[in-house]
Design an enzyme around this catalytic site. Structure first.
Site, short mmCIF file in Angstrom:
data_model
loop_
_atom_site.label_atom_id
_atom_site.label_comp_id
_atom_site.label_asym_id
_atom_site.label_seq_id
_atom_site.Cartn_x
_atom_site.Cartn_y
_atom_site.Cartn_z
N ASP A 170 0.93 -1.10 -0.15
CA ASP A 170 -0.04 -0.10 0.13
C ASP A 170 0.91 1.28 -0.04
OD1 ASP A 170 -2.41 1.79 0.74
OD2 ASP A 170 -3.40 0.02 1.13
N HIS A 177 -3.89 6.41 2.83
CA HIS A 177 -4.59 5.03 2.32
C HIS A 177 -4.12 3.75 3.16
CE1 HIS A 177 -6.05 1.91 -0.79
NE2 HIS A 177 -6.73 2.83 -0.97
N SER A 226 -11.11 -0.75 -1.86
CA SER A 226 -9.76 -0.70 -1.09
C SER A 226 -10.21 -0.91 0.57
CB SER A 226 -9.32 0.65 -1.30
OG SER A 226 -8.59 0.54 -2.24
#
Ligand SMILES: *[C@@H]1O[C@H](CO)[C@@H](O)[C@H](O)[C@H]1NC(C)=O
Ligand SMILES: *[C@@H]1O[C@H](CO)[C@@H](O)[C@H](O)[C@H]1NC(C)=O
Ligand SMILES: *[C@@H]1O[C@H](CO)[C@@H](O)[C@H](O)[C@H]1NC(C)=O
Ligand SMILES: *[C@@H]1O[C@H](CO)[C@@H](O)[C@H](O)[C@H]1NC(C)=O
Ligand SMILES: *[C@@H]1O[C@H](CO)[C@@H](O)[C@H](O)[C@H]1NC(C)=O
Ligand SMILES: *[C@@H]1O[C@H](CO)[C@@H](O)[C@H](O)[C@H]1NC(C)=O
Ligand SMILES: *[C@@H]1O[C@H](CO)[C@@H](O)[C@H](O)[C@H]1NC(C)=O
Ligand SMILES: *[C@@H]1O[C@H](CO)[C@@H](O)[C@H](O)[C@H]1NC(C)=O
Length: 803
Positions: A148, A219, A540
């Site tokens: 990620d 994220h 996600s």
């Protein structure tokens, strides 16, 4: 596979020095490639693969009369686990010469990749009293690796109070780098590594953000804490969604492999990250990213995750955010779990009270503290005139957007005009997540409720209203629903395996966030909000939920294969919502979601721990599938990295916990059309158990199961059955579906599998699919307008991409 020995002998004959031929071509720009090599061709003189790869590159240079000493800079990564081979930056001449080197199998050009909670554990039924959490000790001792954007180690969700010691089998590292010291790791965050050589080799001027595992996006911090964040009391998003925050497996360890950078992500880096995760000894990998439209042997994610599966590592991957049309998903890979996204039973509301009399409720998610009493209200129609908007900015401005693709511009106009408060009347389903959180106080009203406001403004001399925000409603129904954006199957790379596999919470999920990154990045507004938690939306977000649940199942059953764990998660997932109807599809007008949207259902961790039966599959089963897909030996070897498998038993009928068959709708006269599936289930419950089959009726098809009872005498016994589908006997719509259920006599276990009949030729296209198509093109319009606007909006655009 045949060719290996041939090349090996060739090499011996050439005194173990790889000789590569020079085939002239015009020189042009160099590019990164991943080169697959046949290890059987490696001369014994080389002590390891790395030196062989360097020697091969050296010969390439020599054959082109260029400087062999430049070779070490050409090599980007030597991969250890994910593939036999390396990545290198090569000119077209060099690539051409490489193709003649002994041991060369094939190459794949590097490519960029799209990167696509307080309440969700509770919604999923996780609790300390019974079920998956206590049984699995909250995932204690499990290690979840994420590929990620990095991590914000200071987040309270990475606190390691009460965490068990780092498992002694762990071989990973906590690498220091810019603004990241290895001492930031602890018993929760046990690994932190970063991969950007591929990006920098292709694009030396790339902006990295910081050159370390530190998350400059948010994220990765969000996904990793969704999977395995520690329990944090008093978490909230500025008063919304308050409660305690926890990952799915709060006692599991986290290892971050950062391969997604501010300026992009390259596949060569992504698979280097997976390579390290395998080497380090993670139990589960979570990957919220994927490549579209690649065959399995040309998809480096498929190749790399095959190696992970072989090592017993469970891989969870996102389906993508390109819904709601069919065939929009990525990661439709048979050896991993593909995750769709759905809503929680939670909504964030605000109220608008007209003249202290009528109170209306709409969606709202403004982070600031705002309330307004008796402020003038004005209706501005489409809100497309900036000058007029600025004149009324001290009022509550009402805009209307019914089914128009200009919603984004209107929102932008209200933001730029800095209105005191906004009310947007819209029936666009996107408002539920794209415009939330909003940078100014704003309420979204449905078209019906909006009519009341419009009539009120029209009929009163001095319309005024009050606003109250920050209302969190739990128990909203129906929930879960598959959300609009969630990508749909079938998988283009392998349509014979039904994908996605399951759905999990993905819309407005609360998880940890870096303190120094604003929670909304609408730069036009002066007010920026910072918080330890943020609400994000996308597959996600659903993917790490499943990674966390897999860690719980694996802790409880350490000897289960990735396929067995996937089977447990799939066959126990729920097909019903909180109104006891089939889970609905927001992208299809709230009709019952087909398995091409919802997979086997919505994950149910407490039941996944004890599934009763599992459908297992191993390497040879996947090879048999690839053989039946008519892959060449070379193509299969790129994935298996070994010649130990052969195609003596090709079969598309993988032992999978779901079924998909294709039919020709014009062929309704013939009943001779039948598809048969063969399945073997393993009894993983205790003692003798009898299971009986039940199949939901599917109009126009005859579905039967033989035998329809399975009698197990002991644990781990395997029994087989056959599912037969005949039809269609009537003209069919695009997708017909039902479920096969095996119910144990003591009613303890329900093992459910979706069955899909997909029309491949000449079917009736439903109206709702057409409206879905319209909505989809609307998303695109918004998306294009985002890309086309001033750079101040680009951060938001980036975030949308990352969803
Ligand atoms: C990033 O850090 C690595 C290791 O710390 C170093 O080798 C590399 O040169 C750095 N790259 C850049 C662009 O600063
Ligand atoms: C909103 O109010 C709360 C409680 O009074 C306070 O802690 C918080 O800082 C305020 N938020 C903002 C953005 O001003
Ligand atoms: C305001 O809205 C109109 C129409 O929706 C759009 O064309 C215009 O670009 C918007 N203005 C700004 C500053 O975004
Ligand atoms: C929105 O409302 C308009 C007008 O009532 C209608 O034509 C349209 O189909 C609706 N769109 C959605 C997505 O519900
Ligand atoms: C593979 O090739 C065989 C023989 O040509 C053909 O019948 C079959 O349909 C092919 N399979 C797939 C999945 O394309
Ligand atoms: C193919 O593999 C199977 C199982 O490993 C083995 O029994 C068989 O002999 C092999 N066939 C050939 C032609 O190599
Ligand atoms: C579908 O069935 C019709 C009617 O039997 C037939 O004419 C047509 O060739 C079939 N199409 C395919 C692609 O098999
Ligand atoms: C199968 O399930 C349905 C409900 O889903 C039930 O009405 C029916 O009786 C069941 N059939 C058998 C044979 O158990």
């Amino acid at each position: 596979m045949g060719m290996a020995t041939h090349v090996g002998m060739l090499c011996l004959w050439l005194l173990c020095i790889p000789i590569c031929l020079h085939l002239a071509s015009t020189s042009a720009q160099s590019h990164n490639y991943m080169i697959h090599m046949d290890l059987a061709a490696m001369p014994k003189a080389f002590s390891n693969q790395h030196t062989w790869y360097l020697a091969t590159l050296s010969s390439v240079a020599a054959s082109l009369n260029s400087d062999p000493s430049s070779v070490s800079s050409k090599l980007i990564y030597s991969y250890q686990n994910v593939m036999n081979g390396f990545s290198a930056n090569l000119s077209p001449d060099e690539l051409q010469a490489m193709k003649s080197c002994p041991g060369y199998i094939s190459s794949i050009p590097d490519m960029t990749i799209k990167h696509d909670t307080t309440h969700s554990p509770h919604f999923l039924g996780l609790n300390p009293v019974g079920g998956a959490w206590p049984v699995s000790k909250y995932g204690q001792g499990m290690i979840i690796g994420l590929v990620d954007t990095g991590i914000w180690p200071e987040s309270p969700s990475f606190g390691d109070q009460g965490m068990s010691e780092i498992p002694s089998r762990w071989k990973g590292k906590c690498e220091s780098g810019a603004q990241f010291d290895s001492s930031l790791c602890n018993k929760k965050l046990i690994g932190a590594r970063f991969f950007n050589k591929g990006l920098l080799s292709q694009y030396p001027q790339a902006f990295l953000g910081v050159n370390s595992t530190r998350d400059t996006d948010g994220h990765g911090t969000h996904t990793s804490t969704t999977a395995a964040g520690s329990i944090v009391e008093g978490a909230s998003f500025f008063g919304y969604a308050s409660g305690f925050a926890t990952g799915m497996a709060p006692a599991a360890h986290v290892a971050m492999y950062k391969a997604v950078w501010e300026d992009g992500a390259y596949i060569s880096d992504i698979i280097a990250a997976i390579d390290s995760a395998i080497e380090d000894g993670v139990d589960v990998i979570s990957m919220s990213l994927g490549l579209h439209d690649k065959s399995l042997h040309a998809d480096p994610i498929a190749i790399a995750t095959f190696a992970a599966m072989e090592k017993g590592i469970f891989v969870s991957a996102s389906a993508g955010n390109n819904g709601p049309l069919l065939e929009t998903m990525h990661n439709g890979i048979p050896w991993l779990i593909t995750v769709a996204a759905s809503t929680l039973d939670r909504q964030f509301h605000g109220t608008l009270t007209l003249n202290d009399q009528v109170t209306l409720t709409g969606l709202s998610l403004y982070p600031g503290n705002f309330s307004a009493a008796q402020i003038p209200l004005v209706f501005m129609g489409l809100c497309d005139d900036m000058e007029k908007l600025i004149q009324v900015r001290s009022k509550i401005v009402v805009c209307e957007n019914v089914d128009k693709p200009t919603l984004w511009n209107q929102f932008q106009n209200l933001t730029a005009a800095k209105v005191v408060g906004g009310v947007i009347i819209s029936n666009n389903t996107l408002v539920r997540y794209i415009f939330e959180p909003s940078p100014f106080p704003c309420i979204f009203l449905s078209v019906q409720v909006g009519e009341i406001v419009k009539n009120f403004i029209k009929s009163s001399a001095e319309p005024k209203a009050s606003i109250v925000l920050k209302i969190t409603d739990l128990g909203t129904a129906p929930a879960p629903c598959v959300d609009h954006y969630s990508s749909r199957g079938p998988s283009k790379s392998c349509p014979f395996v039904l994908k996605p596999d399951v759905t999990a919470p993905g819309t407005l999920i609360l998880a940890a966030w870096p303190r120094n990154i604003p929670v909304t990045d609408w730069n036009l507004h002066e007010e920026l909000f910072y918080n330890d938690f943020n609400l994000l939306t996308g597959t996600s977000m659903s993917c790490p939920h499943v990674a966390g649940v897999a860690a719980l199942v694996k802790e409880a059953h350490p000897d289960w294969s990735p396929a067995a764990i996937r089977s447990a998660i799939m066959t126990t997932s729920s097909i019903l919502d909180n109104t006891f109807g089939l889970i609905k599809d927001i992208g299809d007008d709230y009709k019952a979601a087909t398995p091409l949207a919802v997979g086997a259902g919505h994950i149910n961790p407490n039941r996944a721990i004890e599934p009763g039966l599992v459908y297992d599959a191993g390497i040879q089963d996947y090879v048999n599938l690839m053989c039946a897909l008519n892959y060449t030996q070379k193509e299969i070897m790129v994935i298996t990295r070994s010649a130990a498998y052969n195609c003596s038993n090709p079969s598309l009928d993988l032992n999978y916990p779901s079924f998909i068959a294709f039919f020709n709708a014009s062929d309704s006269t013939s009943t001779s059309h039948a598809t048969e599936f063969h399945r073997t289930v393993t009894h993983v419950g205790e003692g003798p158990t009898i299971y009986a089959a039940n199949i939901t009726e599917i109009e126009g098809f005859h579905v039967s199961v033989i035998p329809d009872t399975l009698t197990f005498m002991e644990k781990n016994q395997k029994l087989s059955y056959k599912l037969r589908i005949e039809g269609p006997t009537i003209k069919q719509e695009q997708v017909a579906f039902g479920h096969l259920s095996w119910l144990s006599m003591d009613l303890k276990y329900l093992v459910q599998s979706p069955i899909v009949m997909q029309c491949s030729v000449d079917c009736v296209v439903e109206e709702s699919t057409i409206s879905g198509r319209l909505l989809c093109s609307m998303t695109t319009v918004i998306w294009v307008s985002v890309m086309g606007t001033a750079s101040s909006f680009l951060p938001r655009a980036k975030k949308f991409l990352l969803l």
